[in-house]
Enzyme design. Structure first.
Site, PDB file in Angstrom:
ATOM      1  N   ASP A  26       0.817  -1.218   0.000  1.00  0.00           N
ATOM      2  CA  ASP A  26       0.000   0.000   0.000  1.00  0.00           C
ATOM      3  C   ASP A  26       0.848   1.265   0.000  1.00  0.00           C
ATOM      4  OD1 ASP A  26       0.684  -1.054   2.651  1.00  0.00           O
ATOM      5  OD2 ASP A  26      -0.308   0.734   3.419  1.00  0.00           O
ATOM      6  N   HIS A  27       2.156   1.119  -0.193  1.00  0.00           N
ATOM      7  CA  HIS A  27       3.087   2.241  -0.080  1.00  0.00           C
ATOM      8  C   HIS A  27       2.930   3.289  -1.173  1.00  0.00           C
ATOM      9  CE1 HIS A  27       4.677  -1.217   2.027  1.00  0.00           C
ATOM     10  NE2 HIS A  27       5.568  -0.489   2.649  1.00  0.00           N
ATOM     11  N   VAL A  29       0.484   5.133  -2.100  1.00  0.00           N
ATOM     12  CA  VAL A  29      -0.185   6.366  -1.672  1.00  0.00           C
ATOM     13  C   VAL A  29       0.748   7.209  -0.821  1.00  0.00           C
ATOM     14  CG1 VAL A  29      -2.054   7.340  -0.279  1.00  0.00           C
ATOM     15  CG2 VAL A  29      -2.513   5.425  -1.808  1.00  0.00           C
ATOM     16  N   SER A  30       1.403   6.601   0.131  1.00  0.00           N
ATOM     17  CA  SER A  30       2.258   7.362   1.048  1.00  0.00           C
ATOM     18  C   SER A  30       3.557   7.818   0.398  1.00  0.00           C
ATOM     19  CB  SER A  30       2.570   6.534   2.299  1.00  0.00           C
ATOM     20  OG  SER A  30       3.178   5.303   1.948  1.00  0.00           O
ATOM     21  N   TYR A 146       0.722   2.064  15.509  1.00  0.00           N
ATOM     22  CA  TYR A 146       2.068   2.548  15.820  1.00  0.00           C
ATOM     23  C   TYR A 146       1.986   3.694  16.825  1.00  0.00           C
ATOM     24  CZ  TYR A 146       3.298   0.182  11.422  1.00  0.00           C
ATOM     25  OH  TYR A 146       3.467  -0.739  10.420  1.00  0.00           O
ATOM     26  N   ARG A 148       3.299   7.148  17.355  1.00  0.00           N
ATOM     27  CA  ARG A 148       3.985   8.230  16.634  1.00  0.00           C
ATOM     28  C   ARG A 148       3.362   9.565  17.003  1.00  0.00           C
ATOM     29  NH1 ARG A 148       3.935   5.254  10.672  1.00  0.00           N
ATOM     30  NH2 ARG A 148       5.594   3.741  11.122  1.00  0.00           N
ATOM     31  N   LYS A 177      -1.017  -5.425  14.031  1.00  0.00           N
ATOM     32  CA  LYS A 177       0.350  -5.294  13.532  1.00  0.00           C
ATOM     33  C   LYS A 177       1.044  -4.178  14.290  1.00  0.00           C
ATOM     34  CE  LYS A 177       2.748  -3.664   9.346  1.00  0.00           C
ATOM     35  NZ  LYS A 177       2.594  -3.424   7.889  1.00  0.00           N
ATOM     36  N   GLY A 202       7.704  -4.603   9.306  1.00  0.00           N
ATOM     37  CA  GLY A 202       9.086  -4.735   8.856  1.00  0.00           C
ATOM     38  C   GLY A 202       9.897  -3.469   8.994  1.00  0.00           C
ATOM     39  N   GLY A 203       9.216  -2.313   8.935  1.00  0.00           N
ATOM     40  CA  GLY A 203       9.929  -1.048   9.042  1.00  0.00           C
ATOM     41  C   GLY A 203      10.738  -0.734   7.798  1.00  0.00           C
ATOM     42  N   GLY A 230       6.674  -5.332   4.259  1.00  0.00           N
ATOM     43  CA  GLY A 230       6.614  -4.860   2.887  1.00  0.00           C
ATOM     44  C   GLY A 230       7.963  -4.737   2.223  1.00  0.00           C
ATOM     45  N   ARG A 231       8.649  -3.617   2.473  1.00  0.00           N
ATOM     46  CA  ARG A 231       9.890  -3.316   1.763  1.00  0.00           C
ATOM     47  C   ARG A 231      10.971  -4.375   1.913  1.00  0.00           C
ATOM     48  NH1 ARG A 231       9.798   2.699   4.076  1.00  0.00           N
ATOM     49  NH2 ARG A 231       8.693   1.475   5.655  1.00  0.00           N
TER      50      ARG A 231
END
Length: 264
Positions: A26-27, A29-30, A146, A148, A177, A202-203, A230-231
């Site tokens: 989903d990255h 969009v961000s 998270y 933040r 998650k 995963g960060g 993801g990454r």
């Protein structure tokens, strides 16, 4: 839990181990079309053939990512969004509904909440609403939570991570998650405080593949139900092999050394 949720959860988890390997994509969009997900169909193909249990996609990428062949893979439609270009990128908003996800063929939906952010109030409100609708439709909900915000000095602090996991459980998620704290002993705080399955994030992209596998093993030793990475999967040299290596640890209980052999 109703039978509808149980059936759908089996599509995003291994029915035998009750563990899961989820690959968020989903990255876009961000962060835009970053390396590894420029061609979403190819990205899905690689992790599916590697044995991933599910992918996370935004609604507009479902058709683009649908292969219509090969190994089946679970679909989780992401409901939250913000961009890295925003001055308040930690404030997620809903951009999709549970009903839309159902029409798209989703096996589950996911929502992102940053506790401690300026927009926490609205994100928690959205979380509560989405979990209610998910229960009505018997749709599994993955909550990505998270720590933040201005009061968060270290989002990997065991107490912060445990708080994140508990928020996911308290507000009605089926899987939560959270970031990995760095070692099994401290991560147990999150596991013990959550009555629902916990998976690790995963960060940022890590320096070595062995480091990724060590993180996965540590989480599993602490009692995690798997991962949502993801990454460190789709930007790996060979995403399919990386998923296979992770599967040995997550689903078969193998060691890092045994899993790493696949990547050589």
């Amino acid at each position: 839990m109703g039978i509808g949720k149980e059936i759908r959860l089996e599509r995003i988890m291994n029915r035998e181990t009750r563990k899961t390997i989820i690959v968020p994509m989903d990255h876009g969009v961000s962060s835009g079309p970053i390396e590894g997900i420029v061609n979403i169909r190819e990205a899905v193909e690689k992790v599916a053939e590697g044995g991933a249990n599910a992918v996370v996609l935004h609604k507009g990428m479902v058709r683009a990512g649908h292969r219509g062949r090969g190994r089946d893979i679970g679909l989780i439609v992401h409901l939250s969004a913000s961009t890295d270009l925003s001055p308040r990128k930690n404030d997620k908003v809903l951009v999709c509904t549970v009903e839309e996800a159902i029409r798209l063929g989703a096996d589950a939906v996911s929502i992102h909440v940053n506790i401690g952010a300026e927009g926490e109030r609205e994100m928690l409100k959205d979380f509560g609403y989405v979990s209610k609708v998910c229960e009505e439709w018997q749709m599994p909900l993955l909550a990505m939570v998270y720590g933040r915000g201005p009061k968060i000095e270290n989002q990997y602090d065991p107490k912060v991570v445990a708080h994140c996991a508990r928020v996911g459980a308290e507000l009605g998620a089926d899987i939560v998650k959270v970031p990995y704290t760095g070692d099994p002993e401290t991560f147990k705080l999150a596991i013990e405080g959550s009555p629902i399955p916990v998976v690790i994030a995963g960060g940022p992209k890590m320096k070595s593949e062995r480091e990724v596998l060590e993180m996965v093993q540590g989480a599993m030793q602490a009692g995690a139900a798997g991962l949502s990475i993801g990454r460190n999967i789709f930007q790996a040299k060979d995403p399919a092999k990386m998923v296979r290596a992770m599967s040995l640890i997550v689903h078969e209980g193998k060691s890092v050394e045994e899993a790493f052999e696949i990547l050589k």
